[in-house]
Design an enzyme around this catalytic site. Structure first.
Site, PDB file in Angstrom:
ATOM      1  CG  LEU A 184     -20.181  -7.901 -17.962  1.00 35.08           C
ATOM      2  CD1 LEU A 184     -20.049  -6.741 -18.931  1.00 35.08           C
ATOM      3  CD2 LEU A 184     -21.550  -7.907 -17.324  1.00 35.08           C
ATOM      4  CG  HIS A 185     -14.284  -9.887 -21.815  1.00 36.24           C
ATOM      5  ND1 HIS A 185     -14.226 -11.107 -22.448  1.00 36.24           N
ATOM      6  CD2 HIS A 185     -14.616  -8.982 -22.764  1.00 36.24           C
ATOM      7  CE1 HIS A 185     -14.516 -10.935 -23.738  1.00 36.24           C
ATOM      8  NE2 HIS A 185     -14.753  -9.665 -23.945  1.00 36.24           N
ATOM      9  CG  ASP A 186     -11.989  -6.814 -17.599  1.00 33.11           C
ATOM     10  OD1 ASP A 186     -11.434  -7.818 -18.086  1.00 33.11           O
ATOM     11  OD2 ASP A 186     -11.751  -5.654 -17.977  1.00 33.11           O
TER      12      ASP A 186
END
Ligand SMILES: [Ca+2]
Length: 313
Positions: free
Chosen positions: A242-244
């Protein structure tokens, strides 16, 4: 502490959407002044649409959304439908947005906001290619010294790359823009793949989103269901990174993350390594530090925070 006032610059993207939801669920710590869309994961009309869908999902059609640059400064646009699906927000069935896009261009909004607000009071949170931010800095160099800080998702050092063997997607799409931002002198905090690949949505974590029993919990679970297929197949990992949301989580609980203040230079010359973030993690050069490059995250703490906050929407 009053909430931190931010502009989210974004190319939604399921993980962008979750980052926006986390910000809108956290008014004690974060005040969203506006959302600026940029071309990245999908073309600009879709990122501007997806940003508004996300605001409406959060029950916040009052948030102003601006469309920005539709292509990188010098290179042709590269998109990532292979990860995010045709719309960029594949997974849940969400209605087309009813809220209008603002008429002003995103770059004008960024420039005008930074000039109007007190010096050091507005934080920029880029979640996509850095085209809008670099264009604003190039057009209005006076705003750079007015920025409180830049907290961005992009780059990698130990994880090296995801869109090419050497480069992370956001930086690769517009390396010239990234170079402008990293050389700007603004205070920069970077959430690279080194961090985001430790924030994996395991089955148990996704079940916790679904168990919220709300439209937001359901939509987030369906978004991660969709894009984890890609990462499971590619990395054999236990779930999608879950990058952002690491960006907005850092604004709320910076103690969940650790990193180093180092020099980061952007590769803009070699096609082989285009967009590589050359981070001097080990301090082997005398190049001046210009970014706090994160290296680790308390993943359980991160998902606990995210689930608690999404439950509010
Ligand atoms: Ca993004």
């Amino acid at each position: 502490m009053p909430p931190r006032r931010i502009i989210i610059d974004t190319d939604p993207g399921q993980d962008d959407a979750v980052a926006i939801l986390l910000a809108l669920a956290s008014p004690e710590e974060i005040e969203v002044l506006g959302i600026t869309a940029v071309a990245g994961n999908v073309p600009l009309p879709l990122t501007a649409r997806n940003a508004r869908i996300t605001c409406e999902l959060a029950g916040r059609p009052d948030i102003r959304v601006f469309a920005g640059c539709d292509r990188p400064l010098e290179r042709p646009l590269v998109t990532a439908e292979h990860v995010h699906g045709r719309t960029g927000l594949d997974g849940p069935e969400l209605p087309e947005p009813r809220m209008a896009l603002q008429e002003a261009h995103a770059v004008d909004f960024i420039v005008e906001t930074l000039r109007r607000e007190p010096v050091g009071s507005v934080t920029l949170c880029p979640l996509g290619p850095l085209t809008n931010i670099a264009t604003a800095f190039r057009r209005a160099p006076d705003i750079v010294a007015r920025v409180a800080g830049i907290v961005l998702m992009g780059g990698a050092y130990f994880e090296v790359g995801n869109i090419t063997p050497a480069a992370e997607f956001n930086i690769y799409v517009d390396p010239q823009a990234a170079e402008i931002v990293f050389k700007s002198g603004a205070q920069i905090t970077v959430m690279p793949l080194d961090v985001t690949h430790k924030a994996l949505v395991t089955t148990a974590r996704n079940d916790a989103f679904r168990a919220l029993g709300t439209p937001v919990g359901q939509a987030v679970a369906q978004m991660t269901d969709f894009f984890e297929r890609f990462d499971r197949e590619k990395y054999g990992s236990e779930g999608a990174p879950l990058h952002d949301p690491c960006v907005t989580a850092w604004l709320i609980r910076p103690e969940l993350f650790s990193g180093r203040l180092v020099n980061v230079e952007i590769e803009t010359g070699s096609e082989l390594t285009m967009g590589m973030t050359v981070a001097d993690w080990w301090g082997v050069t005398d190049r001046a530090p210009n970014a706090t490059f994160m290296g680790d995250v308390d993943a359980d703490g991160f998902f606990t925070l995210l689930t608690e906050r999404l439950a509010r929407l």
